[in-house]
Write an enzyme that holds these catalytic residues in place. Structure first.
Site, PDB file in Angstrom:
ATOM      1  N   CYS A  77     142.782   2.018  14.841  1.00 53.54           N
ATOM      2  CA  CYS A  77     142.699   0.914  15.800  1.00 53.54           C
ATOM      3  C   CYS A  77     143.074  -0.361  15.048  1.00 53.54           C
ATOM      4  O   CYS A  77     142.434  -0.685  14.045  1.00 53.54           O
ATOM      5  CB  CYS A  77     141.282   0.813  16.352  1.00 53.54           C
ATOM      6  SG  CYS A  77     140.949  -0.644  17.365  1.00 53.54           S
ATOM      7  N   CYS A 191     149.061  -2.167  18.534  1.00 50.86           N
ATOM      8  CA  CYS A 191     147.845  -1.556  19.075  1.00 50.86           C
ATOM      9  C   CYS A 191     148.147  -0.077  19.140  1.00 50.86           C
ATOM     10  O   CYS A 191     149.228   0.325  19.614  1.00 50.86           O
ATOM     11  CB  CYS A 191     147.532  -2.104  20.469  1.00 50.86           C
ATOM     12  SG  CYS A 191     146.242  -1.174  21.358  1.00 50.86           S
TER      13      CYS A 191
END
Length: 267
Positions: A77, A191
Site C-alpha cells: 500500500c 496506489c
C-alpha cells in the site's frame, strides 16, 4: 535465523490493491505460502490523516505477525508505506518491504519530460514524493492527482460489479487538465489499487500513455531477502484475512481465488 518452509509471506493493504503486488511475487515464488491481510475496517487509507495511518498500521501488523509468524511482511500500500513504514520497521523484528511510487522508472521512460503521479490524496501530498521527484525527475514536470473514486472502482471490479467509465476518465483528467498535461506520456500508478484498473485507465486516455508501478520491483526485493530460505515443494492454500468480514468481502471470493487465496478469515 532459521526459517521454516511453511512460514508465509505477509502482504498488507487497506483493501484489495495489494493483489497487484502479490501477483508478480507469486509468479516469482510459486510455492510460497501467502497470507494477504486487508484492513477492511479501516478502508480507505487515502482519505485518512497521517496520524491515523501511522497509529493504525503498526498495531495491525503487530497482531498479524503474532498470529501468522511470517518470514517477512510487505506493506502493499503506497499510502501506508509513505506514512508508516519506519514505524512498522521499528515495531517488528522481521524484514519489512514497503511500496513507494515508481517515480525513478517514470523519469527514465518519459520522452516529453512530463509525467503524472496518480495516487490517493494522502500519498500525493507526502514529502516523500517531493524527495523522489527532486532526486529522479529534477528535469521533469511532475503532475500529481489524488483519486479516492479510482480506489473504489478497483474494489468494485474485483467484486464483479459493473464499472462507470467516467471514473477512470475523471482520474486521468485530474492530470491531463493541468498545465503540461497534454504532452504527459507516463503515469505512475502510485496506489496499489490502480494497476487493477489499468485497462480502464488506458481506455480512458485521450492519447497513448505508459503506466508504471512497483510490483515487479517488490518481487525482486522479496527474492533478494529470502534467498537461500526453504520453501514448500508445492503451493499450498493461501489465506486472505480481513479486519471486517461482511458481504462486501465475501463477494471478493472468486477474485481472491484467482490469486491463490482460497481461505478467508477475520482478524
Amino acid at each position: 535465523m532459521t526459517v521454516a518452509p511453511n512460514a508465509p509471506i505477509l502482504f498488507f493493504d487497506s483493501g484489495v490493491g495489494g493483489l497487484s503486488i502479490l501477483a508478480p511475487a507469486r509468479a516469482a515464488l510459486p510455492t510460497a505460502p501467502i497470507v494477504y491481510a486487508a484492513d477492511s475496517a479501516g478502508f480507505p487509507y487515502g482519505t485518512k490523516s497521517e496520524a491515523e495511518v501511522a497509529a493504525r498500521v503498526p498495531a495491525l501488523l503487530g497482531r498479524l505477525v503474532e498470529r501468522y509468524r511470517p518470514r517477512l511482511a510487505v506493506i502493499a500500500c503506497n499510502t501506508a508505506s509513505t506514512i508508516a513504514l519506519q514505524h512498522v520497521r521499528a515495531a517488528l523484528d522481521i524484514p519489512v518491504v514497503g511500496t513507494v511510487p515508481a517515480i525513478k522508472p517514470a523519469a527514465l521512460l518519459s520522452k516529453s519530460r512530463v509525467f503524472g503521479v496518480l495516487g490517493t490524496d494522502a500519498t500525493v501530498r507526502q514529502p516523500y514524493v517531493d524527495r523522489l521527484a527532486a532526486e529522479h525527475g529534477a528535469d521533469c514536470t511532475v503532475l500529481r492527482h489524488g483519486s479516492a473514486a479510482l480506489v473504489q472502482l478497483a474494489e468494485a471490479k474485483l467484486r464483479g460489479e459493473s464499472l462507470d467509465p467516467a471514473v477512470a476518465r475523471g482520474a486521468l483528467a485530474g492530470l491531463i487538465d493541468q498545465p503540461g498535461g497534454d504532452v504527459m506520456d507516463v503515469v505512475v500508478l502510485a496506489c496499489t489499487h490502480f494497476p487493477l484498473v489499468e485497462a480502464e485507465l488506458a481506455a480512458a486516455a485521450p492519447h497513448p500513455v505508459t503506466f508504471v508501478h512497483g510490483g515487479d520491483g517488490i518481487a525482486r526485493r522479496i527474492l533478494y531477502l529470502t534467498q537461500g530460505q526453504p520453501w514448500p515443494p508445492v503451493a499450498g492454500r493461501g489465506t486472505a484475512v480481513f479486519t471486517r468480514l461482511d458481504e462486501r468481502q465475501s463477494a471478493l471470493g472468486p477474485a481472491l481465488a484467482r490469486y491463490g487465496l482460497d481461505r478467508i478469515e477475520a482478524l
